[in-house]
Design a protein around this motif. Sequence first.
Motif, PDB file in Angstrom:
ATOM      1  N   LEU A  28       0.999  -1.396   0.065  1.00  0.00           N
ATOM      2  CA  LEU A  28      -0.090  -0.167  -0.355  1.00  0.00           C
ATOM      3  C   LEU A  28       0.665   1.600  -0.201  1.00  0.00           C
ATOM      4  CD1 LEU A  28      -2.923   1.073  -0.438  1.00  0.00           C
ATOM      5  CD2 LEU A  28      -3.103   0.871   2.303  1.00  0.00           C
ATOM      6  N   GLN A  29       2.139   1.214   0.696  1.00  0.00           N
ATOM      7  CA  GLN A  29       3.035   2.291   0.628  1.00  0.00           C
ATOM      8  C   GLN A  29       3.330   2.697  -0.740  1.00  0.00           C
ATOM      9  OE1 GLN A  29       6.821   1.883   3.382  1.00  0.00           O
ATOM     10  NE2 GLN A  29       6.465   4.047   3.030  1.00  0.00           N
ATOM     11  N   ASP A  30       3.578   1.073  -1.595  1.00  0.00           N
ATOM     12  CA  ASP A  30       4.231   1.921  -2.956  1.00  0.00           C
ATOM     13  C   ASP A  30       3.298   2.049  -3.686  1.00  0.00           C
ATOM     14  OD1 ASP A  30       7.180   0.611  -2.283  1.00  0.00           O
ATOM     15  OD2 ASP A  30       5.424  -1.737  -3.074  1.00  0.00           O
ATOM     16  N   ILE A  31       1.654   2.133  -3.337  1.00  0.00           N
ATOM     17  CA  ILE A  31       0.923   2.197  -4.233  1.00  0.00           C
ATOM     18  C   ILE A  31       0.639   3.603  -4.087  1.00  0.00           C
ATOM     19  CG2 ILE A  31      -1.687   2.506  -4.917  1.00  0.00           C
ATOM     20  CD1 ILE A  31      -1.724  -0.660  -4.124  1.00  0.00           C
ATOM     21  N   GLU A  32       1.038   4.395  -2.628  1.00  0.00           N
ATOM     22  CA  GLU A  32       0.600   5.676  -1.882  1.00  0.00           C
ATOM     23  C   GLU A  32       1.715   6.557  -3.237  1.00  0.00           C
ATOM     24  OE1 GLU A  32       0.909   6.012   1.894  1.00  0.00           O
ATOM     25  OE2 GLU A  32      -1.609   4.647   1.997  1.00  0.00           O
ATOM     26  N   ILE A  33       2.968   5.963  -3.504  1.00  0.00           N
ATOM     27  CA  ILE A  33       4.308   6.672  -3.929  1.00  0.00           C
ATOM     28  C   ILE A  33       4.348   6.475  -4.933  1.00  0.00           C
ATOM     29  CG2 ILE A  33       6.745   6.630  -4.438  1.00  0.00           C
ATOM     30  CD1 ILE A  33       6.948   4.781  -1.092  1.00  0.00           C
ATOM     31  N   MET A  34       3.589   6.103  -5.636  1.00  0.00           N
ATOM     32  CA  MET A  34       3.203   5.569  -7.320  1.00  0.00           C
ATOM     33  C   MET A  34       1.915   6.998  -7.747  1.00  0.00           C
ATOM     34  SD  MET A  34       3.229   1.402  -7.663  1.00  0.00           S
ATOM     35  CE  MET A  34       1.847   2.193  -9.427  1.00  0.00           C
ATOM     36  N   CYS A  35       1.300   7.119  -6.752  1.00  0.00           N
ATOM     37  CA  CYS A  35      -0.050   7.762  -7.405  1.00  0.00           C
ATOM     38  C   CYS A  35       0.643   9.132  -6.954  1.00  0.00           C
ATOM     39  CB  CYS A  35      -1.155   7.643  -6.137  1.00  0.00           C
ATOM     40  SG  CYS A  35      -2.160   6.565  -6.016  1.00  0.00           S
ATOM     41  N   THR A  36       0.984   9.845  -5.774  1.00  0.00           N
ATOM     42  CA  THR A  36       2.210  11.167  -5.912  1.00  0.00           C
ATOM     43  C   THR A  36       2.556  11.407  -6.563  1.00  0.00           C
ATOM     44  OG1 THR A  36       1.974  10.272  -3.053  1.00  0.00           O
ATOM     45  CG2 THR A  36       3.572  12.493  -4.101  1.00  0.00           C
ATOM     46  N   ALA A  37       3.281  10.466  -7.593  1.00  0.00           N
ATOM     47  CA  ALA A  37       4.371  10.488  -8.341  1.00  0.00           C
ATOM     48  C   ALA A  37       3.279  10.604  -9.806  1.00  0.00           C
ATOM     49  CB  ALA A  37       5.006   9.489  -8.563  1.00  0.00           C
ATOM     50  N   HIS A  38       3.138   9.872  -9.683  1.00  0.00           N
ATOM     51  CA  HIS A  38       1.764  10.309 -10.811  1.00  0.00           C
ATOM     52  C   HIS A  38       0.452  11.365 -10.805  1.00  0.00           C
ATOM     53  CE1 HIS A  38      -0.419   8.160 -14.717  1.00  0.00           C
ATOM     54  NE2 HIS A  38      -1.438   8.917 -13.871  1.00  0.00           N
ATOM     55  N   ALA A  39       0.339  11.616  -9.790  1.00  0.00           N
ATOM     56  CA  ALA A  39      -0.154  13.363  -9.825  1.00  0.00           C
ATOM     57  C   ALA A  39       0.224  14.427  -9.440  1.00  0.00           C
ATOM     58  CB  ALA A  39      -1.783  12.885  -9.081  1.00  0.00           C
ATOM     59  N   PRO A  40       1.543  14.829  -9.429  1.00  0.00           N
ATOM     60  CA  PRO A  40       2.168  16.088  -8.635  1.00  0.00           C
ATOM     61  C   PRO A  40       1.158  17.089  -8.647  1.00  0.00           C
ATOM     62  CG  PRO A  40       3.221  16.056 -10.698  1.00  0.00           C
ATOM     63  CD  PRO A  40       2.805  14.898 -10.641  1.00  0.00           C
ATOM     64  N   SER A  41       0.270  17.279  -9.206  1.00  0.00           N
ATOM     65  CA  SER A  41       0.002  18.984  -9.230  1.00  0.00           C
ATOM     66  C   SER A  41      -1.682  18.409  -8.632  1.00  0.00           C
ATOM     67  CB  SER A  41      -0.266  18.964 -10.389  1.00  0.00           C
ATOM     68  OG  SER A  41      -1.367  18.680 -11.230  1.00  0.00           O
ATOM     69  N   SER A  42      -1.635  17.162  -7.983  1.00  0.00           N
ATOM     70  CA  SER A  42      -3.036  17.438  -7.045  1.00  0.00           C
ATOM     71  C   SER A  42      -2.523  16.750  -5.172  1.00  0.00           C
ATOM     72  CB  SER A  42      -4.126  16.017  -7.471  1.00  0.00           C
ATOM     73  OG  SER A  42      -3.996  15.681  -8.707  1.00  0.00           O
ATOM     74  N   ALA A  43      -3.393  17.344  -4.918  1.00  0.00           N
ATOM     75  CA  ALA A  43      -2.964  17.670  -3.340  1.00  0.00           C
ATOM     76  C   ALA A  43      -4.123  15.451  -3.179  1.00  0.00           C
ATOM     77  CB  ALA A  43      -4.138  18.386  -2.414  1.00  0.00           C
ATOM     78  N   LEU A  44      -3.481  15.139  -2.569  1.00  0.00           N
ATOM     79  CA  LEU A  44      -3.834  14.250  -2.609  1.00  0.00           C
ATOM     80  C   LEU A  44      -3.466  13.251  -0.792  1.00  0.00           C
ATOM     81  CD1 LEU A  44      -2.140  11.566  -5.003  1.00  0.00           C
ATOM     82  CD2 LEU A  44      -4.173  12.821  -5.215  1.00  0.00           C
ATOM     83  N   ALA A  45      -4.721  12.546  -0.818  1.00  0.00           N
ATOM     84  CA  ALA A  45      -4.957  12.116   0.909  1.00  0.00           C
ATOM     85  C   ALA A  45      -4.582  10.976   1.036  1.00  0.00           C
ATOM     86  CB  ALA A  45      -5.888  13.204   2.096  1.00  0.00           C
ATOM     87  N   PHE A  46      -4.785   9.846   1.678  1.00  0.00           N
ATOM     88  CA  PHE A  46      -4.107   9.053   2.068  1.00  0.00           C
ATOM     89  C   PHE A  46      -5.074   7.812   3.411  1.00  0.00           C
ATOM     90  CE2 PHE A  46      -0.877   9.729  -1.430  1.00  0.00           C
ATOM     91  CZ  PHE A  46      -1.667   8.674  -1.919  1.00  0.00           C
TER      92      PHE A  46
END
Length: 145
Positions: A28-46
């Motif tokens: 799940l941590q890998d997925i969070e890192i992937m998502c953050t890298a994929h959408a750097p201009s978004s404010a992602l909360a997990f």
Amino acid sequence: MARILILNGPNLNLLGTRQPEVYGATTLQDIEIMCTAHAPSSALAFLQSNHEGALIDAIHAAKGAQDGIILNAGAYTHTSVALHDALASIELPCVEVHLSNIHARESFRHHSYIAPVALGQIAGFGALGYLLALDALHAHLHAAV
């Protein structure tokens, strides 16, 4: 900047070690890192929780604070009218994600209580499904502007 809650349900904290033949080796941590890298201009909360009430509370809190939700409800997908009702009540766009293809698994997994209140469902693409969901949600949010 899109504000997106990525919400994960029960047992997803065990990704990487839980049935890797079904769910893969990605954590799940890998997925969070992937998502953050994929959408750097978004404010992602997990958030991940094994408790239905905590997931409902997070959905309620998203109203007014988030622009959309990506939800992997895990097994609650197939059982939770309460998650369905929470999503319907906040009127935020939601994309449903599953790592495995729930339609190719046991018959009890074929029904989703989330699908009727989601923009769409992405299933069977492993961790890539989260990135596809981000793209789909961004496209929806930008089309709505």
